[in-house]
Design a protein around this motif. Structure first.
Motif, PDB file in Angstrom:
ATOM      1  N   ASP A 152       0.879  -1.316   0.066  1.00 26.75           N
ATOM      2  CA  ASP A 152       0.052   0.055   0.094  1.00 26.75           C
ATOM      3  C   ASP A 152       0.856   1.154  -0.074  1.00 26.75           C
ATOM      4  O   ASP A 152       0.427   2.166   0.376  1.00 26.75           O
ATOM      5  N   SER A 153       2.014   1.054  -0.533  1.00 33.18           N
ATOM      6  CA  SER A 153       3.108   2.486  -0.347  1.00 33.18           C
ATOM      7  C   SER A 153       2.460   3.743  -1.201  1.00 33.18           C
ATOM      8  O   SER A 153       2.489   4.629  -0.900  1.00 33.18           O
ATOM      9  N   TYR A 154       1.784   3.403  -2.213  1.00 36.81           N
ATOM     10  CA  TYR A 154       1.478   4.553  -3.198  1.00 36.81           C
ATOM     11  C   TYR A 154       0.079   4.070  -3.613  1.00 36.81           C
ATOM     12  O   TYR A 154      -0.050   3.185  -4.410  1.00 36.81           O
ATOM     13  N   ILE A 155      -0.912   5.180  -3.257  1.00 43.39           N
ATOM     14  CA  ILE A 155      -2.346   5.114  -3.966  1.00 43.39           C
ATOM     15  C   ILE A 155      -2.404   6.520  -4.727  1.00 43.39           C
ATOM     16  O   ILE A 155      -2.630   7.343  -4.020  1.00 43.39           O
ATOM     17  N   LEU A 156      -2.857   6.127  -5.812  1.00 46.00           N
ATOM     18  CA  LEU A 156      -3.111   7.574  -6.660  1.00 46.00           C
ATOM     19  C   LEU A 156      -4.510   7.770  -6.571  1.00 46.00           C
ATOM     20  O   LEU A 156      -5.364   6.703  -6.724  1.00 46.00           O
ATOM     21  N   ASP A 157      -5.002   8.889  -6.148  1.00 47.28           N
ATOM     22  CA  ASP A 157      -6.388   9.222  -5.971  1.00 47.28           C
ATOM     23  C   ASP A 157      -6.457  10.813  -6.453  1.00 47.28           C
ATOM     24  O   ASP A 157      -5.468  11.432  -6.874  1.00 47.28           O
ATOM     25  N   LEU A 158      -7.654  11.185  -6.389  1.00 49.63           N
ATOM     26  CA  LEU A 158      -8.053  12.561  -7.070  1.00 49.63           C
ATOM     27  C   LEU A 158      -7.370  13.814  -6.229  1.00 49.63           C
ATOM     28  O   LEU A 158      -7.003  14.729  -6.968  1.00 49.63           O
ATOM     29  N   GLN A 159      -6.928  13.555  -5.190  1.00 48.64           N
ATOM     30  CA  GLN A 159      -6.249  14.518  -4.058  1.00 48.64           C
ATOM     31  C   GLN A 159      -5.003  14.677  -4.590  1.00 48.64           C
ATOM     32  O   GLN A 159      -4.413  15.779  -4.842  1.00 48.64           O
TER      33      GLN A 159
END
Lengths: 139, 304
Positions: free
Chosen positions: B242-249
């Motif tokens: 779960d190191s990097y999760i791309l989201d709208l923020q």
């Protein structure tokens, strides 16, 4: 410590200290029935310490194996007690059936009668990589 | 016999030609619909991969050809102990071209040395996956209109991610490229890739652990999955997953024409909410993969 001179045979000299046993094993010298001496940690002006292997017979030596383990080693051929040839060696571009790939995911771990091939990929750092999976070889 | 095992088996000129072919296929599908009539593609999938196998099969059908093959090792002679070399020789008697996926690295290379027909590597363990790279290249070309003067960010597993290594290799051949390598310490790009590809070609690159810091500069963002199957240790995998999760923020500081890519399948590294953002290109990548596989099959069969 004295180790007798040989009259007909091969002396692998200037081996980096600590690599003689690796070279002995890869050259399969264990299977020779002539006298073979491994001399470790010999004082050397140039190298500080070095290893030497003396083989008391005119055994053909696989230069590629020597070049792979230590390209700075020299091979001296002795005939009738006289040094007749002093050979320096290069790192081989390709090494076939000398070492095996350690990568458990490599095809060489399962494919029958496959050649184990390593290619010199980074000469300045003496790095060999498996032809099939590109895993770095252990020297 | 010409095979494609690694992306570097294709010259940049050949890739450019294949991109032209793929674009022509997109514009004129009917022109290509019978080009492989009477030809057979063998899909030899020794490990399951629905997407890649179906992409190859769809590609061959759209070229008017036929497909034979298997989708997992259990339905092949590998279960009886047949070697890859023998399988390649046997299949050469039945088909005109092979697409092979195998869990063992180097297996497609062995196949190519024994087959008498072209072999395409459809993924060998964590090693190479050249047709994914072809899909990536067509996506970059169609979204950005060029291959030069781009800042490309790679995010996630840069150590085991074979698609990352291949795309870096391919893009390093163009001018004005800069790479931003975003990963946790344990999953950094291997030093030999940095040395042999980036440093050898004087390509500027930055290594960072922060996706947020890199974001405003990027023209392309290539997200990757931390792949459980590449780890020997479950604990390490779970820690890094779960190191990097791309989201709208996180996307709020990105360029308006950013191209977001992912080789798929994704687990959770891109929020589903991003799918509707016009910058999300990962499903276009899938479609582009089919077109590039069509172009590659055509090229190899024409050269055979």
């Amino acid at each position: 410590m004295n180790v007798d001179s040989i009259s007909n045979g091969v002396v692998i000299d200037h081996i980096r200290a600590g690599l003689a046993f690796r070279l002995y094993n890869l050259l399969d010298l264990d299977n020779l029935d002539c006298p073979v001496a491994i001399i470790k940690n010999v004082a050397s002006k140039k190298m500080g310490k070095k290893d030497i292997i003396k083989i008391d017979s005119q055994t053909p030596i696989d230069f590629d194996v020597v070049g792979f383990v230590d390209p700075n080693a020299t091979i001296n051929v002795i005939k009738d007690g006289v040094l007749v040839e002093k050979l320096s060696i290069d790192m081989p571009e390709k090494l076939t059936n000398v070492i095996k790939c350690k990568n458990p995911r490599c095809i060489t771990t399962v494919e029958q009668e496959i050649e184990h091939v390593f290619i010199l990929s980074e000469e300045d750092e003496k790095v060999y990589r498996c032809l099939y999976c590109e895993t770095k070889a252990d020297i | 016999m010409r095979s494609v095992i690694d992306i570097i088996d294709l010259t940049p000129e050949e890739i450019d030609d294949m991109i032209k072919t793929a674009c022509d296929i997109i514009d004129n599908p009917l022109k290509y619909s019978e080009m492989c009539k009477g030809k057979k593609l063998a899909t030899l999938f020794f490990e399951p991969s629905t997407r890649t196998r179906l992409s190859f099969e769809a590609a061959m059908y759209e070229l008017g050809g036929n497909v034979i093959g298997f989708s997992e090792a259990s339905s092949s002679s590998a279960t009886k102990g047949e070697s890859v070399a023998d399988t390649a020789k046997v299949i050469s008697c039945y088909a005109d071209i092979i697409a092979m996926r195998h869990p063992k690295e180097g297996a497609p290379y062995v196949a190519s040395k024994n087959a008498t027909i072209p072999v395409i590597n459809a993924g060998d363990g964590g090693h190479n996956h050249p047709t994914q790279t072809l899909a990536d290249l067509l996506t970059i070309y169609r979204e950005k209109g060029r291959f030069d003067n781009l800042t490309i960010g790679f995010c996630g597993d840069l150590k085991f991610g074979r698609t990352v290594h291949s795309l870096i290799n391919a893009m390093a051949r163009y001018t004005g490229i800069k790479f931003i390598l975003i990963s946790p310490e344990e999953l950094k790009l291997p030093s030999y890739v940095k040395k042999n590809v980036l440093m050898a070609n004087n390509i500027p690159y930055v290594q960072t652990t922060s996706l947020e810091e890199a974001m405003p500069e990027l023209d392309v963002l290539y997200m990757t999955r931390v792949q459980g199957e590449r780890f020997f240790n479950e604990e390490d995998y779970l820690r890094l997953r779960d190191s990097y999760i791309l989201d709208l923020q996180k996307l709020s500081t990105a360029k308006e024409d950013l191209c977001i890519m992912h080789p798929l399948p994704r687990v959770n590294e891109i929020s589903v909410a991003v799918d509707n953002d016009p910058r999300a290109c990962y499903f276009k990548q899938v479609l582009n993969g089919k077109y590039m596989r069509m172009a590659l099959i055509l090229k190899l069969l024409q050269e055979a």
